[in-house]
Motif scaffolding. Structure first.
Motif, PDB file in Angstrom:
ATOM      1  N   ARG A 263       0.805  -1.158   0.105  1.00 24.91           N
ATOM      2  CA  ARG A 263       0.016   0.011   0.108  1.00 24.91           C
ATOM      3  C   ARG A 263       0.889   1.188  -0.057  1.00 24.91           C
ATOM      4  O   ARG A 263       0.363   2.472   0.078  1.00 24.91           O
TER       5      ARG A 263
ATOM      6  N   ARG B  97       3.704  12.346  -4.445  1.00 26.25           N
ATOM      7  CA  ARG B  97       2.597  12.509  -3.379  1.00 26.25           C
ATOM      8  C   ARG B  97       2.893  13.238  -2.213  1.00 26.25           C
ATOM      9  O   ARG B  97       2.257  14.111  -1.441  1.00 26.25           O
TER      10      ARG B  97
ATOM     11  N   TRP C 263       2.286   0.325  -5.082  1.00 25.97           N
ATOM     12  CA  TRP C 263       0.737   0.397  -4.746  1.00 25.97           C
ATOM     13  C   TRP C 263       0.136  -0.665  -5.404  1.00 25.97           C
ATOM     14  O   TRP C 263       0.166  -0.896  -6.691  1.00 25.97           O
ATOM     15  N   CYS C 264      -0.835  -1.298  -4.696  1.00 29.86           N
ATOM     16  CA  CYS C 264      -1.961  -2.216  -5.126  1.00 29.86           C
ATOM     17  C   CYS C 264      -3.232  -1.848  -4.508  1.00 29.86           C
ATOM     18  O   CYS C 264      -3.421  -1.701  -3.403  1.00 29.86           O
ATOM     19  N   ASP C 265      -4.245  -1.811  -5.667  1.00 27.91           N
ATOM     20  CA  ASP C 265      -5.352  -1.483  -5.135  1.00 27.91           C
ATOM     21  C   ASP C 265      -6.038  -2.491  -4.186  1.00 27.91           C
ATOM     22  O   ASP C 265      -5.548  -3.775  -4.344  1.00 27.91           O
ATOM     23  N   LEU C 266      -7.375  -2.469  -3.577  1.00 32.19           N
ATOM     24  CA  LEU C 266      -7.664  -3.271  -2.630  1.00 32.19           C
ATOM     25  C   LEU C 266      -8.111  -4.818  -3.150  1.00 32.19           C
ATOM     26  O   LEU C 266      -7.641  -5.704  -2.569  1.00 32.19           O
ATOM     27  N   SER C 267      -8.578  -4.884  -4.411  1.00 30.40           N
ATOM     28  CA  SER C 267      -8.673  -5.988  -5.166  1.00 30.40           C
ATOM     29  C   SER C 267      -7.499  -6.773  -5.308  1.00 30.40           C
ATOM     30  O   SER C 267      -7.422  -7.903  -5.255  1.00 30.40           O
TER      31      SER C 267
ATOM     32  N   PHE D 172      -4.544  -6.281  -3.788  1.00 35.22           N
ATOM     33  CA  PHE D 172      -3.992  -6.526  -2.480  1.00 35.22           C
ATOM     34  C   PHE D 172      -4.797  -7.917  -1.984  1.00 35.22           C
ATOM     35  O   PHE D 172      -4.080  -8.938  -1.466  1.00 35.22           O
TER      36      PHE D 172
END
Length: 290
Positions: free
Chosen positions: A61, A136, A66-70, A72
């Motif tokens: 995360r 970011r 970065w991995c989106d929730l799906s 992950f």
């Protein structure tokens, strides 16, 4: 802008940022308080402790992996027991995960062989950490991550576990470096202690309603140890009252008064230091009861 304590630093920085005022911060926030540093610290933890689930979750995360929730959830639900094996399985059909796996394999192979900070920085850079951190958190975030890697190299103990132990003991006493994009700002924020020996054209001294004799968040210490005022360095110690006693022992009350008087004396000395820093103008601020 000179502050008596660092406790109000975050408040003033947010206020200045909300007004769009660029400012140089000397000894800013604690390095461990920065989100990008917390992510990078967890990335180092997983290199040292590959079975730390929280460290792996933080990596996936983080801005650089970065991995989106799906995605992950897909990685987490893979049948393998080790997280690196989960990633290897998912990477067969996911190029983004393959990039992470390749970089991790190189870093894991060098952990314990090369300096810890160098291994972590190489992994961070292989995952495009500088660019993604900058997008970011700005260049200040990049500087903070580099500072963490440098700190790791400075405290390297030769074994990753020992280095991690030392890091966790010193990270909370390490401050973030100055934001390189603010180097040209004529406004500086620092503690009065940091300003000793310096001079400025204009000084703002806020929060003069601070009450050093209030005792702070805690004023019921189990014992007090204080030096006798005007003596030859002798100290007295007193313990607080028992649960059955109606009031504090006389010696405890006396040392409590010594302690508050000492705090007031220190505050006066810091005020003198602050008031003698400006060359031309001094602005005093605070909230007064009327």
């Amino acid at each position: 802008i000179l502050l008596f304590t660092r406790k109000r630093l975050t408040r003033y920085l947010k206020a200045l940022q909300s007004r769009g005022v660029p400012v140089q911060v000397q000894e800013g926030l604690h390095l461990a308080e920065r989100p990008e540093v917390r992510h990078l610290l967890q990335t180092f933890r997983l290199l040292v402790l590959p079975h730390d689930d929280l460290a792996w979750a933080s990596l996936l995360r983080s801005p650089w992996a970065w991995c989106d929730l799906s995605l992950f959830l897909e990685v987490a639900m893979a049948p393998d027991s080790a997280w690196i094996d989960k990633l290897r399985r998912i990477s067969r059909n996911r190029d983004s995960i393959k990039t992470i796996t390749t970089a991790l394999d190189r870093a894991l192979a060098r952990t314990g062989r090369d300096p810890a900070g160098s291994v972590l920085r190489t992994l961070w850079e292989d995952l495009e950490g500088p660019a993604r951190t900058a997008s970011r958190y700005g260049m200040a975030g990049v500087a903070n991550c580099i500072e963490l890697c440098s700190l790791l190299n400075d405290i390297d103990q030769g074994t990753p576990q020992d280095t991690l132990t030392i890091l966790e003991s010193v990270i909370n006493e390490t401050y973030e470096p100055a934001d390189p994009t603010m180097a040209g700002s004529p406004i500086q924020v620092m503690t009065i202690h940091h300003a000793k020996g310096l001079e400025f054209d204009v000084v703002i001294l806020p929060f003069l309603d601070w009450t050093p004799r209030s005792g702070g968040a805690r004023d019921d210490f189990p014992y007090l140890l204080e030096r006798v005022p005007g003596g030859a360095g002798e100290h007295l110690i007193a313990t607080k009252k028992s649960r059955r006693a109606a009031e504090q022992p006389a010696l405890y009350r006396l040392l409590s008064r010594f302690r508050k008087d000492r705090s007031l004396g220190e505050a006066k000395r810091w005020f003198y230091v602050a008031a003698t820093r400006p060359r031309s103008r001094l602005y005093l601020g605070g909230v007064a009861d009327v």
